[in-house]
Design a protein around this motif. Structure first.
Motif, PDB file in Angstrom:
ATOM      1  N   THR A 292      37.325  45.514  46.964  1.00 51.99           N
ATOM      2  CA  THR A 292      38.114  46.084  48.059  1.00 51.99           C
ATOM      3  C   THR A 292      37.844  45.342  49.360  1.00 51.99           C
ATOM      4  O   THR A 292      38.764  45.000  50.111  1.00 51.99           O
ATOM      5  N   TRP A 293      36.583  45.054  49.607  1.00 49.04           N
ATOM      6  CA  TRP A 293      36.227  44.333  50.836  1.00 49.04           C
ATOM      7  C   TRP A 293      36.842  42.923  50.816  1.00 49.04           C
ATOM      8  O   TRP A 293      37.429  42.466  51.805  1.00 49.04           O
ATOM      9  N   THR A 294      36.754  42.252  49.674  1.00 51.05           N
ATOM     10  CA  THR A 294      37.271  40.881  49.564  1.00 51.05           C
ATOM     11  C   THR A 294      38.769  40.848  49.781  1.00 51.05           C
ATOM     12  O   THR A 294      39.295  39.990  50.492  1.00 51.05           O
ATOM     13  N   LYS A 295      39.446  41.834  49.196  1.00 48.28           N
ATOM     14  CA  LYS A 295      40.897  41.896  49.365  1.00 48.28           C
ATOM     15  C   LYS A 295      41.265  41.976  50.851  1.00 48.28           C
ATOM     16  O   LYS A 295      42.119  41.231  51.338  1.00 48.28           O
ATOM     17  N   GLY A 296      40.601  42.869  51.580  1.00 40.22           N
ATOM     18  CA  GLY A 296      40.883  43.026  53.011  1.00 40.22           C
ATOM     19  C   GLY A 296      40.568  41.757  53.788  1.00 40.22           C
ATOM     20  O   GLY A 296      41.337  41.329  54.654  1.00 40.22           O
ATOM     21  N   TYR A 297      39.442  41.132  53.435  1.00 40.99           N
ATOM     22  CA  TYR A 297      38.996  39.934  54.145  1.00 40.99           C
ATOM     23  C   TYR A 297      39.979  38.776  53.926  1.00 40.99           C
ATOM     24  O   TYR A 297      40.385  38.095  54.868  1.00 40.99           O
ATOM     25  N   LEU A 298      40.396  38.586  52.670  1.00 35.95           N
ATOM     26  CA  LEU A 298      41.330  37.487  52.381  1.00 35.95           C
ATOM     27  C   LEU A 298      42.686  37.739  53.044  1.00 35.95           C
ATOM     28  O   LEU A 298      43.304  36.821  53.580  1.00 35.95           O
ATOM     29  N   ALA A 299      43.136  38.990  53.003  1.00 32.03           N
ATOM     30  CA  ALA A 299      44.424  39.326  53.630  1.00 32.03           C
ATOM     31  C   ALA A 299      44.375  39.005  55.126  1.00 32.03           C
ATOM     32  O   ALA A 299      45.305  38.420  55.687  1.00 32.03           O
ATOM     33  N   GLU A 300      43.253  39.364  55.734  1.00 33.85           N
ATOM     34  CA  GLU A 300      43.053  39.088  57.168  1.00 33.85           C
ATOM     35  C   GLU A 300      43.101  37.582  57.451  1.00 33.85           C
ATOM     36  O   GLU A 300      43.531  37.153  58.517  1.00 33.85           O
ATOM     37  N   LYS A 301      42.663  36.791  56.491  1.00 35.53           N
ATOM     38  CA  LYS A 301      42.654  35.337  56.666  1.00 35.53           C
ATOM     39  C   LYS A 301      43.999  34.702  56.303  1.00 35.53           C
ATOM     40  O   LYS A 301      44.137  33.479  56.266  1.00 35.53           O
ATOM     41  N   GLY A 302      44.980  35.536  55.942  1.00 35.75           N
ATOM     42  CA  GLY A 302      46.318  35.009  55.685  1.00 35.75           C
ATOM     43  C   GLY A 302      46.604  34.660  54.235  1.00 35.75           C
ATOM     44  O   GLY A 302      47.603  34.007  53.937  1.00 35.75           O
TER      45      GLY A 302
ATOM     46  N   GLU B 161      48.067  35.358  50.717  1.00 33.33           N
ATOM     47  CA  GLU B 161      49.186  36.246  50.381  1.00 33.33           C
ATOM     48  C   GLU B 161      48.895  37.299  49.318  1.00 33.33           C
ATOM     49  O   GLU B 161      49.066  38.480  49.550  1.00 33.33           O
ATOM     50  N   ASN B 162      48.478  36.859  48.129  1.00 26.09           N
ATOM     51  CA  ASN B 162      48.224  37.839  47.064  1.00 26.09           C
ATOM     52  C   ASN B 162      46.751  38.217  47.044  1.00 26.09           C
ATOM     53  O   ASN B 162      46.042  37.988  46.069  1.00 26.09           O
ATOM     54  N   ALA B 163      46.323  38.818  48.137  1.00 26.52           N
ATOM     55  CA  ALA B 163      44.889  38.989  48.349  1.00 26.52           C
ATOM     56  C   ALA B 163      44.212  39.811  47.244  1.00 26.52           C
ATOM     57  O   ALA B 163      43.128  39.456  46.786  1.00 26.52           O
ATOM     58  N   ARG B 164      44.852  40.869  46.778  1.00 30.17           N
ATOM     59  CA  ARG B 164      44.204  41.715  45.770  1.00 30.17           C
ATOM     60  C   ARG B 164      43.994  40.941  44.463  1.00 30.17           C
ATOM     61  O   ARG B 164      42.910  40.923  43.889  1.00 30.17           O
ATOM     62  N   LEU B 165      45.069  40.276  44.014  1.00 29.30           N
ATOM     63  CA  LEU B 165      44.990  39.541  42.757  1.00 29.30           C
ATOM     64  C   LEU B 165      44.006  38.380  42.859  1.00 29.30           C
ATOM     65  O   LEU B 165      43.188  38.145  41.971  1.00 29.30           O
ATOM     66  N   GLU B 166      44.069  37.680  43.957  1.00 26.49           N
ATOM     67  CA  GLU B 166      43.162  36.541  44.128  1.00 26.49           C
ATOM     68  C   GLU B 166      41.708  36.996  44.230  1.00 26.49           C
ATOM     69  O   GLU B 166      40.806  36.342  43.723  1.00 26.49           O
ATOM     70  N   ALA B 167      41.510  38.143  44.885  1.00 29.83           N
ATOM     71  CA  ALA B 167      40.150  38.686  44.966  1.00 29.83           C
ATOM     72  C   ALA B 167      39.620  38.959  43.557  1.00 29.83           C
ATOM     73  O   ALA B 167      38.469  38.653  43.234  1.00 29.83           O
ATOM     74  N   GLU B 168      40.484  39.487  42.699  1.00 33.34           N
ATOM     75  CA  GLU B 168      40.066  39.763  41.320  1.00 33.34           C
ATOM     76  C   GLU B 168      39.687  38.472  40.601  1.00 33.34           C
ATOM     77  O   GLU B 168      38.659  38.387  39.932  1.00 33.34           O
ATOM     78  N   TRP B 169      40.537  37.446  40.754  1.00 31.18           N
ATOM     79  CA  TRP B 169      40.258  36.182  40.056  1.00 31.18           C
ATOM     80  C   TRP B 169      38.965  35.537  40.548  1.00 31.18           C
ATOM     81  O   TRP B 169      38.180  35.011  39.770  1.00 31.18           O
ATOM     82  N   LEU B 170      38.753  35.602  41.859  1.00 29.91           N
ATOM     83  CA  LEU B 170      37.540  34.989  42.418  1.00 29.91           C
ATOM     84  C   LEU B 170      36.289  35.720  41.920  1.00 29.91           C
ATOM     85  O   LEU B 170      35.296  35.098  41.548  1.00 29.91           O
ATOM     86  N   LEU B 171      36.368  37.065  41.897  1.00 27.94           N
ATOM     87  CA  LEU B 171      35.213  37.824  41.414  1.00 27.94           C
ATOM     88  C   LEU B 171      34.973  37.573  39.924  1.00 27.94           C
ATOM     89  O   LEU B 171      33.834  37.435  39.494  1.00 27.94           O
ATOM     90  N   CYS B 172      36.055  37.508  39.176  1.00 27.62           N
ATOM     91  CA  CYS B 172      35.912  37.183  37.743  1.00 27.62           C
ATOM     92  C   CYS B 172      35.164  35.866  37.577  1.00 27.62           C
ATOM     93  O   CYS B 172      34.242  35.747  36.763  1.00 27.62           O
ATOM     94  N   ALA B 173      35.580  34.853  38.360  1.00 31.25           N
ATOM     95  CA  ALA B 173      34.950  33.532  38.239  1.00 31.25           C
ATOM     96  C   ALA B 173      33.485  33.600  38.668  1.00 31.25           C
ATOM     97  O   ALA B 173      32.604  33.043  38.002  1.00 31.25           O
ATOM     98  N   ALA B 174      33.220  34.310  39.760  1.00 33.21           N
ATOM     99  CA  ALA B 174      31.848  34.375  40.274  1.00 33.21           C
ATOM    100  C   ALA B 174      30.930  35.127  39.313  1.00 33.21           C
ATOM    101  O   ALA B 174      29.757  34.796  39.167  1.00 33.21           O
ATOM    102  N   LEU B 175      31.486  36.134  38.656  1.00 33.22           N
ATOM    103  CA  LEU B 175      30.657  36.993  37.797  1.00 33.22           C
ATOM    104  C   LEU B 175      30.736  36.586  36.329  1.00 33.22           C
ATOM    105  O   LEU B 175      30.074  37.191  35.480  1.00 33.22           O
ATOM    106  N   GLY B 176      31.583  35.597  36.046  1.00 35.62           N
ATOM    107  CA  GLY B 176      31.698  35.121  34.668  1.00 35.62           C
ATOM    108  C   GLY B 176      32.293  36.159  33.737  1.00 35.62           C
ATOM    109  O   GLY B 176      31.855  36.316  32.598  1.00 35.62           O
ATOM    110  N   MET B 177      33.280  36.903  34.218  1.00 35.66           N
ATOM    111  CA  MET B 177      33.920  37.894  33.332  1.00 35.66           C
ATOM    112  C   MET B 177      35.440  37.824  33.445  1.00 35.66           C
ATOM    113  O   MET B 177      35.970  37.197  34.370  1.00 35.66           O
TER     114      MET B 177
END
Ligand code: GLN
Length: 282
Positions: free
Chosen positions: A12-22, A24-40
């Motif tokens: 949730t925090w990442t989604k808000g932060y990315l959206a603030e930085k411009g 576009e698909n902040a929620r989906l991208e936040a999910e993908w980034l966390l998946c990559a970081a956590l290896g899941m």
């Protein structure tokens, strides 16, 4: 700030932060980034929503999220991009494959003899060359690029998809004196120089200018490739080039002015934009 950073709270925090930085698909991208970081995968992410992250996991997430917050393209961070149904490695320094370019592969594959000699000028990640070689396993595929980062990446993508690419360092036709091909393809840089600063931050600040900058009117590379290509094409051989939006009439004009091509055609991408111009050497 919450006391405990669970997966969901970080998301949730990442989604808000990315959206603030411009982004576009902040929620989906936040999910993908966390998946990559956590290896899941995403299911893993969802079933672990309530799990508190360890300090090491938080550090890993922070590293990827801060790159994206600087508007680095997601593909550079995740290291891959789908093109023509194939998964390509991508890396900073080399243009990210675009789906718009798939039409170039399709049009080229339909015109190439099954055992043809094919040249890709400005091979980049290798996406066009590898996709063509997968489509037509009998061809002899050569790619050139002035960028050593591109050549190394193209070699890895060829190996990843088990195709043979001859990769040559150099600009345009310079390494190919006296060599003939049945098909020449290229997605050259075609953005007018003055437009580069108007592109979205991901492209403008992170993708290689060398792969984008087409000179004052964007047509510099067409002016060099089209007149010289007939010296390297067998009679009946094809030249197919990707073009930018609004460049079709000018590039068609260059094919006509060369006075060496027949069957000049254009093809539209899935967005309806004229994206490829080609001609056949007579
Ligand atoms: N299609 C790319 C873009 O829009 C440009 C690629 C090129 O210049 N060949 O950013």
């Amino acid at each position: 700030m919450p006391d405990t950073w669970t997966t969901l709270k970080v998301l949730t925090w990442t989604k808000g932060y990315l959206a603030e930085k411009g982004v576009e698909n902040a929620r989906l991208e936040a999910e993908w980034l966390l998946c990559a970081a956590l290896g899941m995968d995403r299911v893993g992410l969802y079933v672990n929503f309530d799990k508190p992250l360890t300090a090491a996991e938080l550090t890993a997430c922070r590293a990827l999220v801060s790159r994206r917050a600087r508007r680095e393209p997601l593909q550079y961070i995740l290291g891959s991009q789908d093109f023509y149904g194939l998964d390509f490695e991508v890396a900073p320094g080399v243009l990210i494959p675009r789906h718009d370019t798939e039409i170039l592969v399709r049009e080229a594959a339909g015109r190439c003899p099954p055992a043809g000699r094919v040249l890709d000028i400005g091979v980049g990640s290798g996406c066009i060359a590898v996709a063509l070689a997968k489509e037509l396993p009998g061809i002899e595929m050569t790619g050139c690029d002035p960028s050593s980062a591109a050549l190394e990446l193209a070699a890895r993508n060829a190996a990843r998809h088990a195709v043979v690419l001859a990769l040559v360092a150099g600009s345009l036709f310079e390494p190919f004196q006296g060599m003939m091909f049945d098909l020449i393809v290229s997605n050259p840089p075609y953005i007018p120089s003055a437009d580069l600063d108007t592109l979205q931050a991901e492209v403008r600040d992170h993708e290689p200018r060398q792969a984008l900058d087409g000179g004052a009117d964007g047509l510099d590379f067409y002016r060099r490739i089209i007149p010289e290509a007939p010296c390297h094409l067998v009679p009946g051989g094809w030249l197919l080039l990707e073009i930018g939006m609004g460049q079709a009439a000018d590039v068609r004009g260059l094919f006509e002015a060369a006075d060496k091509f027949t069957e000049i055609f254009s093809a539209r991408d899935t967005g309806g934009i004229e994206r490829v111009i080609g001609g056949r050497k007579w």
